[in-house]
Design a protein around this motif. Structure first.
Motif: not given
Length: 214
Positions: A43-46, A60-61, A68-72, A210-211
């Motif tokens: 995952t890559f996240a701000k 993150e994405l 694939s996922f995105t998450y905030d 992250f999960l």
């Protein structure tokens, strides 16, 4: 000549001083990547980190088991609450947060592995001086290895062991001291106080943040 030699000795003494455990700045923002030894998660996240208010936000994405996922997520540790934020349709889920706030620090009982130059020491500006530490995770569940900059104690990388994924690697880049938009650490106006009834998956540690979206 003696003055020059004295100054040289003093400088050498300063540079040879043994690094000490440290705490990162209380307000930080930047980018992180998280990857696992078994290659199931990337995952890559701000990130926004507020050690004063015990708040963290991750935008993150990534991929988990080739999906694939995105998450905030906004994590308010003092309130024991987290918000899953969906900006695209202005919806929000409020959930109980069972995790403890983990400050970005090198614990006092950490053991120094060594001091290294990230990059090159051949010329000015070609390398970054970092200190690498190791120790036991809470409850002796495994080991961790953390690297921070010698000046400023800015996080560079952290590795820790898990049973499910093996070694987990977190890398920090583009770190900035401070948070340019503090309002991002407050729930958006479309988030309400009602908690979600779907609380089967509650974050309990760093990795679980992250999960829960998978």
């Amino acid at each position: 000549m003696r003055v020059v030699l004295l100054l040289a000795c003093l400088m050498a003494g300063c540079l040879a001083e043994k690094p000490h455990p440290c705490a990162s700045p209380a307000l930080l923002s930047g980018l992180i990547t998280v990857s696992t030894q078994n290659e199931k998660l990337w995952t890559f996240a701000k990130y926004l980190y507020d050690a004063l208010g015990h708040k963290v936000r991750l935008m993150e994405l990534g991929t988990y088991e080739n999906k694939s996922f995105t998450y905030d997520a906004l994590l308010l540790f003092r309130e024991n609450v987290m918000y899953e934020i969906h900006e695209h349709n202005r919806t929000c889920k409020k959930k109980p947060l069972k995790a403890d706030f983990q400050p970005l620090v090198i614990p006092k009982d950490a053991t120094l592995v060594g001091q290294f130059v990230l990059g090159s020491s051949s010329g000015p500006g070609e390398g970054l001086l970092i200190n690498t530490w190791t120790g036991d995770l809470p409850d002796k569940t495994g080991k961790y290895v953390s690297s921070v900059t010698e000046f400023g104690c800015i996080p560079v990388t952290t590795l820790f062991q898990t049973e499910q994924f093996g070694w987990v690697v977190t890398s920090y880049v583009n770190n900035i001291k401070g948070i340019t938009d503090p309002s991002q650490l407050n729930p958006p106006d479309f988030c309400h106080d009602e908690e979600s009834k779907d609380n089967n998956e509650e974050p309990a540690n760093f990795l679980s943040l992250f999960l829960p979206k998978i």
